[in-house]
Scaffold this motif. Structure first.
Motif, mmCIF file in Angstrom:
data_model
loop_
_atom_site.group_PDB
_atom_site.id
_atom_site.type_symbol
_atom_site.label_atom_id
_atom_site.label_comp_id
_atom_site.label_asym_id
_atom_site.label_seq_id
_atom_site.Cartn_x
_atom_site.Cartn_y
_atom_site.Cartn_z
ATOM 1 N N LYS B 172 0.816 -1.201 0.000
ATOM 2 C CA LYS B 172 0.000 0.000 0.000
ATOM 3 C C LYS B 172 0.857 1.262 0.000
ATOM 4 O O LYS B 172 0.436 2.296 -0.489
ATOM 5 C CB LYS B 172 -0.951 -0.007 1.198
ATOM 6 N N TYR B 173 2.000 1.220 0.635
ATOM 7 C CA TYR B 173 2.912 2.370 0.592
ATOM 8 C C TYR B 173 4.295 1.977 1.065
ATOM 9 O O TYR B 173 4.488 0.893 1.646
ATOM 10 C CB TYR B 173 2.378 3.574 1.375
ATOM 11 N N ILE B 174 5.254 2.881 0.777
ATOM 12 C CA ILE B 174 6.616 2.780 1.317
ATOM 13 C C ILE B 174 6.759 3.926 2.321
ATOM 14 O O ILE B 174 6.751 5.097 1.944
ATOM 15 C CB ILE B 174 7.665 2.952 0.197
ATOM 16 N N TYR B 175 6.839 3.594 3.597
ATOM 17 C CA TYR B 175 6.940 4.624 4.631
ATOM 18 C C TYR B 175 8.408 4.943 4.883
ATOM 19 O O TYR B 175 9.196 4.039 5.174
ATOM 20 C CB TYR B 175 6.284 4.129 5.922
ATOM 21 N N THR B 176 8.767 6.210 4.743
ATOM 22 C CA THR B 176 10.158 6.590 4.955
ATOM 23 C C THR B 176 10.267 7.911 5.712
ATOM 24 O O THR B 176 9.394 8.780 5.591
ATOM 25 C CB THR B 176 10.923 6.683 3.612
ATOM 26 N N ILE B 177 11.324 8.025 6.498
ATOM 27 C CA ILE B 177 11.651 9.270 7.207
ATOM 28 C C ILE B 177 12.984 9.725 6.629
ATOM 29 O O ILE B 177 14.047 9.411 7.168
ATOM 30 C CB ILE B 177 11.750 9.034 8.732
ATOM 31 N N PRO B 178 12.957 10.446 5.498
ATOM 32 C CA PRO B 178 14.213 10.695 4.785
ATOM 33 C C PRO B 178 15.109 11.742 5.446
ATOM 34 O O PRO B 178 16.335 11.649 5.324
ATOM 35 C CB PRO B 178 13.744 11.162 3.402
ATOM 36 N N THR B 179 14.513 12.709 6.129
ATOM 37 C CA THR B 179 15.295 13.850 6.611
ATOM 38 C C THR B 179 15.360 13.798 8.136
ATOM 39 O O THR B 179 14.363 14.057 8.802
ATOM 40 C CB THR B 179 14.656 15.165 6.117
ATOM 41 N N VAL B 180 16.511 13.459 8.658
ATOM 42 C CA VAL B 180 16.710 13.092 10.066
ATOM 43 C C VAL B 180 15.898 11.825 10.343
ATOM 44 O O VAL B 180 14.847 11.856 10.992
ATOM 45 C CB VAL B 180 16.367 14.211 11.071
ATOM 46 N N GLN B 181 16.428 10.755 9.813
ATOM 47 C CA GLN B 181 15.756 9.460 9.961
ATOM 48 C C GLN B 181 15.633 9.127 11.450
ATOM 49 O O GLN B 181 16.526 9.446 12.249
ATOM 50 C CB GLN B 181 16.581 8.382 9.223
ATOM 51 N N ASP B 215 13.016 20.121 10.293
ATOM 52 C CA ASP B 215 13.458 21.487 10.619
ATOM 53 C C ASP B 215 14.718 21.500 11.474
ATOM 54 O O ASP B 215 15.279 22.560 11.727
ATOM 55 C CB ASP B 215 12.344 22.236 11.367
ATOM 56 N N LEU B 216 15.125 20.333 11.943
ATOM 57 C CA LEU B 216 16.221 20.282 12.916
ATOM 58 C C LEU B 216 17.524 19.736 12.339
ATOM 59 O O LEU B 216 18.329 19.149 13.060
ATOM 60 C CB LEU B 216 15.794 19.449 14.133
ATOM 61 N N VAL B 217 17.759 19.918 11.042
ATOM 62 C CA VAL B 217 19.062 19.576 10.461
ATOM 63 C C VAL B 217 20.064 20.650 10.886
ATOM 64 O O VAL B 217 19.797 21.840 10.716
ATOM 65 C CB VAL B 217 18.961 19.505 8.917
ATOM 66 N N TRP B 218 21.171 20.235 11.468
ATOM 67 C CA TRP B 218 22.126 21.221 12.009
ATOM 68 C C TRP B 218 22.498 22.292 11.005
ATOM 69 O O TRP B 218 22.610 23.464 11.328
ATOM 70 C CB TRP B 218 23.416 20.548 12.497
ATOM 71 N N GLU B 219 22.698 21.865 9.760
ATOM 72 C CA GLU B 219 23.146 22.829 8.747
ATOM 73 C C GLU B 219 22.055 23.778 8.286
ATOM 74 O O GLU B 219 22.324 24.725 7.547
ATOM 75 C CB GLU B 219 23.662 22.066 7.515
ATOM 76 N N GLY B 220 20.841 23.530 8.714
ATOM 77 C CA GLY B 220 19.746 24.389 8.274
ATOM 78 C C GLY B 220 19.213 23.927 6.940
ATOM 79 O O GLY B 220 18.132 23.346 6.864
ATOM 80 N N ALA B 221 19.976 24.133 5.872
ATOM 81 C CA ALA B 221 19.527 23.679 4.554
ATOM 82 C C ALA B 221 19.411 22.164 4.535
ATOM 83 O O ALA B 221 20.177 21.463 5.199
ATOM 84 C CB ALA B 221 20.511 24.144 3.489
ATOM 85 N N ARG B 222 18.470 21.675 3.784
ATOM 86 C CA ARG B 222 18.242 20.235 3.691
ATOM 87 C C ARG B 222 17.861 19.925 2.249
ATOM 88 O O ARG B 222 17.460 20.816 1.507
ATOM 89 C CB ARG B 222 17.175 19.781 4.683
ATOM 90 N N PRO B 223 17.998 18.665 1.805
ATOM 91 C CA PRO B 223 17.609 18.318 0.433
ATOM 92 C C PRO B 223 16.113 18.552 0.235
ATOM 93 O O PRO B 223 15.355 18.647 1.199
ATOM 94 C CB PRO B 223 17.930 16.820 0.341
ATOM 95 N N ARG B 224 15.717 18.623 -1.027
ATOM 96 C CA ARG B 224 14.288 18.711 -1.305
ATOM 97 C C ARG B 224 13.566 17.491 -0.729
ATOM 98 O O ARG B 224 14.110 16.390 -0.703
ATOM 99 C CB ARG B 224 14.050 18.752 -2.816
ATOM 100 N N ALA B 225 12.354 17.719 -0.285
ATOM 101 C CA ALA B 225 11.523 16.588 0.127
ATOM 102 C C ALA B 225 11.230 15.722 -1.082
ATOM 103 O O ALA B 225 11.241 16.192 -2.217
ATOM 104 C CB ALA B 225 10.221 17.093 0.727
ATOM 105 N N LEU B 226 10.948 14.456 -0.845
ATOM 106 C CA LEU B 226 10.524 13.579 -1.942
ATOM 107 C C LEU B 226 9.317 14.185 -2.653
ATOM 108 O O LEU B 226 9.258 14.213 -3.885
ATOM 109 C CB LEU B 226 10.182 12.185 -1.391
#
Lengths: 409, 409
Positions: B172-181, B215-226
């Motif tokens: 039914k889906y692929i559940y992922t936490i891509p940004t700060v897994q 929102d809590l990536v140390w560098e601030g900038a983060r990759p685009r969301a899927l």
């Protein structure tokens, strides 16, 4: 290819309710829903409460549950416990109170711990439309029992319980709105309450008591809650701040002993209700709830009078209704040839929203000539205009009222 | 008789999860849950926002949905739309955003529209424990796919999809936490994201993207969301204000197109999320979100450094971990003879709460030597003391670290 692949139609659960329609805006003459009087929102009081409580303990927002655990913000539970003791005769500790996101969440949680598809529940034949919708979605059998001027009929309830017992069916609960019944706006006497409590014991069926309008009885004082008249666990009680403070707040409460409460908490996986709401409401209510509700009741009574006068002017004898004991709605009966579901559709085209009786009765056909009109939200002049428009539409389609609205004057 | 009758045991649904235990208080050394730094709650900003927004439009609390409809308070949706465009590269209108009561409600709603018992979903082998619990309750088959330093492994995902396809199963889906897994705290590269998006199309399986820590990536900038890397509907996106502002607020959001959103709204019967929370947050965030989060990240990074230092001091080489790219937790591996589920029980007796790895992995046994330590909430000195206590308990039971905590110094 992507468009085809990400058509979710094939992936959806097969038993979903219909898709929602896009929301546009509220109709101008909005006589549906639990909206309240806009000028009665205690804006200044809420601002002051927010400043006080956040200054004192705002940093506790950093924890789930505000150091109060999953039952909800403790000072709010303490306020509810005092209020229930004073107003409804319910003796309970804050540890028997769960703060919910509106009494709707209370409804859902009780249904989720008790009901499986195929189960049977007893409800009042005229009752809250949202309760009927929920029960239908859960696939349970709904047995409607007649109400009279004293609320749920105890003799009819006994007949229904006998009948079910004969068929080997033990209903999961008896759902009742005893204090400002929805939609009839009656208040059940203590004598009737005692009869129903007796039947609950005799047949081993708990009572699910919904008191979300109980703060809005015109006289202020109200009979003891069913939960307040017994010391055992036969009554599950829910209530709300939606009608007494503001519906957008989404705060209600559920009263139950630990054996049931621990099962409810076992399925409540929402991380708690909104903390700002709970903190600000607790701070505001401690000193201001009673005087606020006293004033609100007067405002609502005045709006009801405006609506009654407008109905008499516009519909004359064609609209029958009893004088509500409190609340925010009027339950109206029109002549036999009127179909209020059709009226609802036509009226909406003229900007007038009403609840057709079919949605508020377990036997939809029996509600054909009824409608529910909420009077709390529209300003007085809007009530007058809206009822005039409704009469025009109804006259045009059903020749009810017999003379056109204008001729009535 | 009454006591017997109102034993609810016979009336409960037969398939309920266990009853909840009574809540007492948080343990002193609380390294579990999404609690945040207490001093970072923007108390003064929230007080000011409450006063401004309530003065301006407090009377709209009298209506369900604040005249914004069932998607939630429009100014908050407008803020989320701007934030998602700027930070995550997602182009969406406020009408494709649903405000939810925490991202937990987002999880529940997506599960409710898509999953029936017996369905199959793909999740990361190490993932959020609450997601695993929910899926187990729903009776679905959970397929765990390995993660590496770049998050969900695309080659392993392909293998799993192939295997399921061979068996005639469409997940039914692929559940992922891509940004700060959660729990590994990695950030998936855009290259990996592109590979996973490709597999989603190839196999016709949507992606369920959970970005509650993004929102809590140390560098601030983060990759685009899927969701930001494609223009079709293959990605359902959820996010939260729990980690960036305060967990007690219960506000998150869900991004989806109307075909799916209309089905989600069709089952969302809670009357909306708390209005005070939505109004105050929208007012606060418009001018202050970015600077607030910038400061919060520094605070969290400092606390993480304290925890890493404490672990090195207390456990030496026995505790293995990678340096998180952001977030509020550290994912630690202890030597083979340690059972972290047992450690959790023993540590709790010493006032130290940890998440054992078994709860954060689809294959519980594989998590035996792992634990998750949240560092956002306890003050720095409490982190040091708590890790020292944990090392003492672990040394006593498992001789890990080999020397006692004191000897390490």
């Amino acid at each position: 290819m992507a468009a085809e692949l990400f058509d979710y139609a094939e992936l959806l659960r097969p038993d979903l309710p219909p898709a929602a329609a896009r929301w546009t805006a509220f109709p101008k003459y909005n006589f549906v829903g639990g909206h309240n009087d806009a000028d009665s929102v205690p804006v200044e009081g809420l601002i002051a409460a927010a400043a006080t409580v956040l200054k004192r303990e705002g940093s506790s927002l950093s924890t789930y549950g505000l150091q109060s655990g999953p039952l909800g913000y403790r000072p709010l539970r303490e306020f509810v416990a005092r209020k229930l003791a004073n107003d409804a005769g319910i003796a309970c500790s804050p540890d028997e109170i769960l703060i919910t996101s509106g009494s709707l969440q209370g409804l859902d949680l009780v249904n989720q711990v008790l009901l499986s598809p195929g189960d049977t529940v007893i409800v009042e034949q005229m009752t809250y439309g949202g309760a009927i919708t929920r029960l239908k979605r859960l696939g349970v059998n709904i047995v409607g029992v007649a109400v009279d001027h004293d609320g749920l009929s105890s003799s009819r309830l006994k007949t229904a319980l006998d009948d079910l017992k004969r068929r080997g069916i033990r209903p999961k609960y008896i759902y009742t709105i005893p204090t400002v019944q929805n939609p009839t706006a009656t208040v059940m006497s203590e004598a009737r309450r005692a009869e129903i409590l007796g039947l609950s014991v005799d047949y081993g069926v708990p009572i699910f008591e919904d008191e979300c309008y109980a703060d809005l009885v015109w006289e202020g004082a109200r009979p003891r809650a069913l939960r307040g008249m017994v010391s055992d666990e036969r009554v599950i009680h829910i209530g709300s701040f939606s009608k007494s403070i503001a519906p957008a707040l989404r705060l209600g409460y559920l009263v139950a002993g630990w054996p049931l409460m621990s099962r409810i908490l076992g399925i409540k996986s929402d991380g708690g209700s909104g903390a700002l709401e709970q903190m600000i409401l607790a701070e505001y209510c401690r000193d201001h709830f009673e005087s606020h509700v006293r004033t609100l009741r007067k405002t609502l009574r005045r709006k009801l009078d405006v609506m009654i006068e407008a109905l008499r002017t516009q519909f004359g004898a064609a609209a029958e209704f009893d004088d509500p004991a409190g609340g925010i709605f009027l339950w109206v009966k029109l002549p036999e040839n009127v179909d209020t579901t059709r009226l609802m559709q036509l009226a909406l085209q003229s900007g007038v929203a009403i609840n057709p009786g079919a949605e508020w009765m377990t036997d939809a056909a029996a509600g054909q000539t009824r409608l529910r009109l909420c009077f709390a939200h529209p300003p007085e002049q809007v009530i007058r205009e809206g009822i005039a428009r409704l009469a025009e539409v109804c006259h045009r389609e059903f020749a009810v009222p017999a003379r056109s609205a204008r001729e009535h004057r």
